[in-house]
Design a protein around this motif. Structure first.
Motif, short mmCIF file in Angstrom:
data_model
loop_
_atom_site.label_atom_id
_atom_site.label_comp_id
_atom_site.label_asym_id
_atom_site.label_seq_id
_atom_site.Cartn_x
_atom_site.Cartn_y
_atom_site.Cartn_z
N ALA A 34 0.83 -1.21 0.00
CA ALA A 34 0.00 0.00 0.00
C ALA A 34 0.86 1.26 0.00
N ALA A 35 1.90 1.28 0.85
CA ALA A 35 2.79 2.44 0.90
C ALA A 35 3.59 2.57 -0.39
N ALA A 36 3.99 1.43 -0.96
CA ALA A 36 4.79 1.45 -2.19
C ALA A 36 4.02 2.04 -3.35
N THR A 37 2.73 1.68 -3.48
CA THR A 37 1.97 2.20 -4.61
C THR A 37 1.72 3.70 -4.46
N THR A 38 1.46 4.15 -3.23
CA THR A 38 1.26 5.58 -3.01
C THR A 38 2.55 6.36 -3.26
N ALA A 39 3.65 5.86 -2.70
CA ALA A 39 4.94 6.52 -2.91
C ALA A 39 5.32 6.52 -4.39
N SER A 40 5.03 5.43 -5.07
CA SER A 40 5.35 5.33 -6.50
C SER A 40 4.62 6.39 -7.30
N LEU A 41 3.36 6.62 -6.98
CA LEU A 41 2.60 7.64 -7.69
C LEU A 41 3.21 9.03 -7.49
N MET A 42 3.66 9.30 -6.26
CA MET A 42 4.32 10.59 -5.99
C MET A 42 5.60 10.72 -6.81
N ILE A 43 6.40 9.67 -6.79
CA ILE A 43 7.68 9.68 -7.50
C ILE A 43 7.48 9.83 -9.00
N VAL A 44 6.53 9.06 -9.53
CA VAL A 44 6.31 9.06 -10.98
C VAL A 44 5.68 10.36 -11.45
N THR A 45 4.81 10.95 -10.64
CA THR A 45 4.21 12.24 -11.03
C THR A 45 5.29 13.30 -11.21
N ALA A 46 6.20 13.39 -10.24
CA ALA A 46 7.26 14.39 -10.32
C ALA A 46 8.23 14.09 -11.47
N THR A 47 8.59 12.82 -11.61
CA THR A 47 9.58 12.45 -12.62
C THR A 47 9.03 12.57 -14.03
N SER A 48 7.79 12.13 -14.24
CA SER A 48 7.21 12.19 -15.58
C SER A 48 6.98 13.63 -16.03
N ALA A 49 6.66 14.52 -15.08
CA ALA A 49 6.51 15.92 -15.43
C ALA A 49 7.83 16.51 -15.92
N THR A 50 8.92 16.11 -15.26
CA THR A 50 10.25 16.56 -15.68
C THR A 50 10.60 16.01 -17.06
#
Length: 248
Positions: free
Chosen positions: A42-58
């Motif tokens: 559960a924590a991994a999927t939430t953290a992943s969304l945060m990480i991917v949102t920032a990275t994909s925007a870049t």
């Protein structure tokens, strides 16, 4: 190896994948957070969304400067997936983790096989239809919310096979889709019930953001068909690992 160093290395790999392939960030981040950094699913999927949102925007900004983003197609594709992403994320919160992991592995494997069966990604593109873009976007949004992933590992094959984009355009456009879908799914999941270790998430995100720039430079040195095969191989490997985890 220290937790900080693991987070930096894993983040760099995730960023490299997103920058070069336009997807694969979440399908790499989730297993890394679970198996290397001891996050719960559960924590991994939430953290992943945060990480991917920032990275994909870049990464999106980097690809946009090279003219590899089809903004109208991507915007329609992404907008159609927002509500399905939120609804599916709500449903996923009530399902067993083993079910989600198995579904994750199955969908990644099917997407990889579809990529391997497709003709060269450098084939002549055909004009995408708005109805196709909206329908495909809605389906992808549902998968994004359900599995807690950015959706790029499915967006790229869909943009190529359903909407007829070339590989480079599919990579750039998928980053727009990932950014929107990840943010929508993240809003649905961020209710404060899943604590995150920011000492891990922050350096992971920073390394991923930097890696995305290197991934963009790597993509310019490879042909579209080579990128497509590399994407499929990464997906197959991740699908196998996640399926093994679900059955053990």
């Amino acid at each position: 190896m220290s937790v900080l160093l693991l987070a930096l290395v894993a983040g760099a790999v995730v960023g490299l994948a997103l920058g070069a392939l336009g997807g694969g960030g979440s399908v790499l981040a989730v297993p890394a957070l679970i198996h290397l950094l001891d996050f719960t699913p559960a924590a991994a999927t939430t953290a992943s969304l945060m990480i991917v949102t920032a990275t994909s925007a870049t990464a999106l900004f980097s690809h946009a400067t090279s003219g590899h983003v089809r903004w109208k197609t991507g915007a329609l594709f992404a907008a159609a997936g927002i509500l399905p992403a939120v609804a599916a994320a709500t449903l996923a919160a009530h399902l067993p983790e083993a079910v989600l992991t198995t579904a994750f592995a199955a969908i990644a494997g099917l997407a990889a096989l579809a990529m391997l069966r497709k003709p060269s990604a450098d084939q002549k593109p055909r004009p995408p239809r708005p109805t196709r873009a909206a329908g495909a976007g809605a389906g992808l949004g549902a998968v994004t919310g359900f599995l807690g992933v950015g959706g790029g590992f499915l967006a790229v094959p869909t943009l190529i096979s359903v909407l007829g984009l070339r590989m480079r355009a599919a990579v750039g456009t998928s980053l727009l889709v990932i950014t929107v879908n990840s943010l929508a799914a993240l809003v649905a999941r961020t209710d404060g019930s899943t604590p995150l270790d920011w000492a891990v998430v922050a350096p992971f995100t920073g390394a991923a953001t930097l890696g995305a720039w290197d991934g963009k430079r790597l993509a310019t040195k490879l042909s579209g068909s080579a990128l497509q095969r590399a994407f499929a191989v990464v997906l197959l490997a991740v699908a196998a690992c996640m399926l093994a985890d679900a059955v053990t």
